[in-house]
Design a protein around this motif. Structure first.
Motif, PDB file in Angstrom:
ATOM      1  N   ALA A  62     150.291   9.238  37.979  1.00 39.17           N
ATOM      2  CA  ALA A  62     148.894   9.650  37.802  1.00 39.17           C
ATOM      3  C   ALA A  62     147.989   8.437  37.608  1.00 39.17           C
ATOM      4  CB  ALA A  62     148.776  10.601  36.606  1.00 39.17           C
ATOM      5  N   VAL A  63     148.450   7.451  36.849  1.00 34.75           N
ATOM      6  CA  VAL A  63     147.650   6.238  36.634  1.00 34.75           C
ATOM      7  C   VAL A  63     147.495   5.471  37.940  1.00 34.75           C
ATOM      8  CG1 VAL A  63     147.642   3.978  35.503  1.00 34.75           C
ATOM      9  CG2 VAL A  63     148.162   6.030  34.189  1.00 34.75           C
ATOM     10  N   LEU A  64     148.575   5.334  38.710  1.00 35.62           N
ATOM     11  CA  LEU A  64     148.499   4.645  39.996  1.00 35.62           C
ATOM     12  C   LEU A  64     147.588   5.384  40.975  1.00 35.62           C
ATOM     13  CD1 LEU A  64     152.196   3.507  40.501  1.00 35.62           C
ATOM     14  CD2 LEU A  64     150.224   2.088  39.972  1.00 35.62           C
ATOM     15  N   ALA A  65     147.683   6.707  41.013  1.00 40.22           N
ATOM     16  CA  ALA A  65     146.830   7.491  41.908  1.00 40.22           C
ATOM     17  C   ALA A  65     145.362   7.364  41.506  1.00 40.22           C
ATOM     18  CB  ALA A  65     147.262   8.959  41.888  1.00 40.22           C
ATOM     19  N   ALA A  66     145.083   7.403  40.221  1.00 45.19           N
ATOM     20  CA  ALA A  66     143.699   7.257  39.761  1.00 45.19           C
ATOM     21  C   ALA A  66     143.151   5.877  40.110  1.00 45.19           C
ATOM     22  CB  ALA A  66     143.623   7.492  38.257  1.00 45.19           C
ATOM     23  N   ALA A  81     140.010   5.334  42.593  1.00 43.62           N
ATOM     24  CA  ALA A  81     138.816   4.689  42.057  1.00 43.62           C
ATOM     25  C   ALA A  81     138.414   3.473  42.875  1.00 43.62           C
ATOM     26  CB  ALA A  81     139.056   4.280  40.607  1.00 43.62           C
ATOM     27  N   ASP A  82     139.394   2.707  43.351  1.00 47.12           N
ATOM     28  CA  ASP A  82     139.099   1.496  44.122  1.00 47.12           C
ATOM     29  C   ASP A  82     140.181   1.337  45.181  1.00 47.12           C
ATOM     30  OD1 ASP A  82     137.925  -0.839  44.963  1.00 47.12           O
ATOM     31  OD2 ASP A  82     138.829  -2.064  43.387  1.00 47.12           O
ATOM     32  N   PRO A  83     139.984   1.944  46.373  1.00 48.82           N
ATOM     33  CA  PRO A  83     141.010   1.878  47.410  1.00 48.82           C
ATOM     34  C   PRO A  83     141.288   0.431  47.828  1.00 48.82           C
ATOM     35  CG  PRO A  83     139.294   3.440  47.998  1.00 48.82           C
ATOM     36  CD  PRO A  83     138.827   2.712  46.784  1.00 48.82           C
ATOM     37  N   PRO A  84     142.553   0.100  48.066  1.00 52.08           N
ATOM     38  CA  PRO A  84     142.882  -1.266  48.455  1.00 52.08           C
ATOM     39  C   PRO A  84     142.373  -1.572  49.864  1.00 52.08           C
ATOM     40  CG  PRO A  84     144.836   0.113  48.522  1.00 52.08           C
ATOM     41  CD  PRO A  84     143.740   0.936  47.940  1.00 52.08           C
TER      42      PRO A  84
END
Length: 62
Positions: free
Chosen positions: A21-25, A29-32
């Motif tokens: 969930a943290v990685l997805a958020a 929030a800021d796509p690579p």
């Protein structure tokens, strides 16, 4: 009282879900940007390492 104590399997599953969930958020929030991202492995590229480092000294204040 065995139902009140979380099992290892449940704890591991919840920990993995929290990390996902943290990685997805973070990605949402800021796509690579794959075109601006540095190479993960660049042995002998001659490029100096750059970027954020928490232990680096802050630039002098003006």
């Amino acid at each position: 009282m065995t139902g009140a104590v979380p099992t290892r399997r449940l704890t591991v599953a919840l920990a993995c879900l929290l990390i996902a969930a943290v990685l997805a958020a973070d990605v949402i929030a800021d796509p690579p940007n794959h075109h601006a991202a540095p190479a993960i492995i660049a042995f002998g590229s001659g490029k100096a390492p750059t970027g954020g480092f928490c232990g680096a000294a802050a630039p002098p204040m003006k």
